[in-house]
Design an enzyme around this catalytic site. Structure first.
Site, PDB file in Angstrom:
ATOM      1  N   ASN A 140       0.866  -1.176   0.000  1.00 54.52           N
ATOM      2  CA  ASN A 140       0.000   0.000   0.000  1.00 54.52           C
ATOM      3  C   ASN A 140       0.910   1.236   0.000  1.00 54.52           C
ATOM      4  O   ASN A 140       1.505   1.568   1.017  1.00 54.52           O
ATOM      5  CB  ASN A 140      -0.888  -0.034   1.256  1.00 54.52           C
ATOM      6  N   ARG A 156      -2.855  -2.116  -3.216  1.00 55.51           N
ATOM      7  CA  ARG A 156      -4.020  -1.246  -3.068  1.00 55.51           C
ATOM      8  C   ARG A 156      -3.865  -0.104  -4.070  1.00 55.51           C
ATOM      9  O   ARG A 156      -2.832   0.564  -4.112  1.00 55.51           O
ATOM     10  CB  ARG A 156      -4.046  -0.679  -1.651  1.00 55.51           C
ATOM     11  N   HIS A 215     -12.838   3.608   0.231  1.00 58.65           N
ATOM     12  CA  HIS A 215     -12.905   2.584   1.293  1.00 58.65           C
ATOM     13  C   HIS A 215     -13.640   1.334   0.801  1.00 58.65           C
ATOM     14  O   HIS A 215     -14.249   0.604   1.595  1.00 58.65           O
ATOM     15  CB  HIS A 215     -13.663   3.112   2.541  1.00 58.65           C
ATOM     16  N   ARG A 230     -10.336  16.561   7.500  1.00 60.25           N
ATOM     17  CA  ARG A 230     -11.079  16.995   6.297  1.00 60.25           C
ATOM     18  C   ARG A 230     -12.442  17.574   6.681  1.00 60.25           C
ATOM     19  O   ARG A 230     -13.109  17.021   7.559  1.00 60.25           O
ATOM     20  CB  ARG A 230     -11.295  15.807   5.347  1.00 60.25           C
ATOM     21  N   GLU A 243      -9.042  -4.680   5.474  1.00 59.66           N
ATOM     22  CA  GLU A 243      -8.815  -4.303   4.077  1.00 59.66           C
ATOM     23  C   GLU A 243      -7.698  -5.141   3.456  1.00 59.66           C
ATOM     24  O   GLU A 243      -7.798  -5.555   2.306  1.00 59.66           O
ATOM     25  CB  GLU A 243      -8.474  -2.803   3.993  1.00 59.66           C
TER      26      GLU A 243
END
Ligand code: ADP
Length: 408
Positions: free
Chosen positions: A7, A85, A174, A235, A380
């Protein structure tokens, strides 16, 4: 045999070596501050973590060091494939694929939609291809799971030509986490996947919610970029688009400074003025810190609001599922959310809510009309490994059927 999961971020490379059958992580770690003189590589093996400076501070340099470590420990020949990923697959990929030169071209083509992530993901792919040229490399896209969203969910209310010309639409992220949660919840509740209706709440530093109907994503809170939707660690989440030109003028910011403000200085951090870390905010809120309390209240309210927004898309709900660092661990935030959904008839269990933390899963509320509220730990990496090994197995099957045809 093992699968290696990679990743890559713009200045980082995380990896995990996972046993193909047992699905446990044997070695993991990551390089940070890549492309700077401070670049380091940490490796966790047998419960010990060793951190060293990187001689070659590039993604390739980090990957080579990881591979040397795997060689030294005798794992190099046991790696079956590498799973990467990849953040943005645009409208091209509904599922994971083996990386070919064509796939690389498409990942490049999607880079304007994820200018920080896709080029970094690609750097990891190229490094892995250079060091392990004979192994299959698989791309697992964050966006793929949401490709089942209908037009009314993924289109913005902009002139349609803008979507047609520039692919500007909602993609969602996601995906691997929401997919894992969907499959795992189907198995926990013993409901066939194609009949399962859930709202999956991935609440971490980045946070998104997905409405899953019949096992498929039909709406999600993140959009063209991972900035849309919930308020997050740093964010802002969704806001009035009219605010942007106004604020650019008020603050005399250029568009890059504006982007920075919305992505890195807002959310829990911007409201609390203290931290984006939920644990710190909880402690401070309990001590009476008003801005920390407000930040968590805003976060909880937005999650509850988004959950209820998705009810029309689902009509029937089997479960609300909490996952991600906050969803899996914060009893405080889950209670904040569920208390606002009490009108749906949820009976909330305080003991069960407190119990579900640090990897413990369970049912925290039940309603006769809207199913259960569950805490489920996401995986994940597990999804990446599953897809990687499945694609490799298919490939081997195809190769052996071609061989047997040739022999006949
Ligand atoms: P990401 O993967 O998006 O970086 P994570 O899923 O790791 O984020 O979640 C990080 C968030 O989870 C942080 O806000 C952190 O404070 C929160 N978190 C982790 N453990 C706990 C805990 N025990 N209690 C409350 N919040 C927690």
């Amino acid at each position: 045999m093992y699968a290696l999961v990679i990743n890559c971020g713009s200045s980082s490379l995380k990896f995990a070596l996972i046993h193909a059958k047992e699905r446990n992580t044997v070695i993991s770690g990551g390089a940070e501050q890549l492309d700077t003189p401070e670049a380091t590589l940490s490796i966790k093996y047998h419960g010990e973590k060793v951190k060293n400076k990187l001689e070659d501070p590039t993604h390739l340099g980090a990957f080579k060091e990881v591979f040397q470590f795997l060689q030294k420990e005798g794992y190099a020949d046991k790696i079956k494939a590498v799973g990467h990923r990849v953040v943005h697959g645009g409208e091209y990929f509904q599922e994971s694929v083996e990386i070919t030169p064509e796939v690389i071209d498409i990942i490049k083509k999607c880079a304007p939609l994820a200018p920080i992530h896709n080029p970094a993901n690609l750097t990891g792919i190229l490094a892995a291809k250079e060091v392990l040229p004979d192994l299959p490399q698989i791309a697992v896209f964050d966006t793929a799971f949401h490709q089942t969203m209908p037009e009314e969910a993924y289109l913005y209310g902009l002139p349609l030509e803008i979507y047609e010309k520039y692919n500007i639409r909602r993609y969602g992220f996601h995906g691997s986490s929401h997919r894992y949660i969907t499959e795992r919840t189907a198995s926990i509740l013993d409901i066939p996947l194609e009949k399962l209706n859930i709202i999956s709440c991935h609440l971490g530093n980045g946070a998104s919610i997905a409405a899953i109907r019949g096992g498929k994503s039909v709406d999600t809170s993140m959009g063209l970029t991972p900035l849309e939707g919930l308020m997050m660690g740093t964010r802002s989440g969704s806001l009035d688009p009219g605010l942007i030109p106004y604020l650019v003028e008020c603050l005399d910011y250029d568009i890059y400074e504006m982007d920075n403000l919305l992505n890195f200085d807002s959310g829990l951090l911007g409201i609390s003025g203290v931290s984006n870390d939920c644990r710190i905010l909880e402690t401070k809120a309990k001590e009476g810190h008003k801005r920390c309390r407000l930040a968590l209240d805003m976060f909880g309210y937005r999650v509850a609001k988004t959950i209820s927004e998705y009810l029309p898309a689902l009509q029937r709900l089997d479960a609300i599922v909490f996952t991600g660092g906050i969803g899996e661990n914060s009893a405080y935030v889950r209670e904040l959310i569920m208390s606002q959904l009490a009108f749906l008839g949820y009976r909330f269990s305080n003991p069960s809510n407190s119990f579900c933390t640090g990897g413990k899963e369970g049912v925290i509320a039940t309603s006769s009309n809207f199913g259960k509220a569950l805490v489920v730990c996401t995986d994940e990496e597990g999804m990446i490994v599953q897809d990687t090994l499945e694609i490799v197995a298919q490939k081997e099957k195809q190769a052996s059927s071609i061989d047997s045809t040739v022999e006949q």
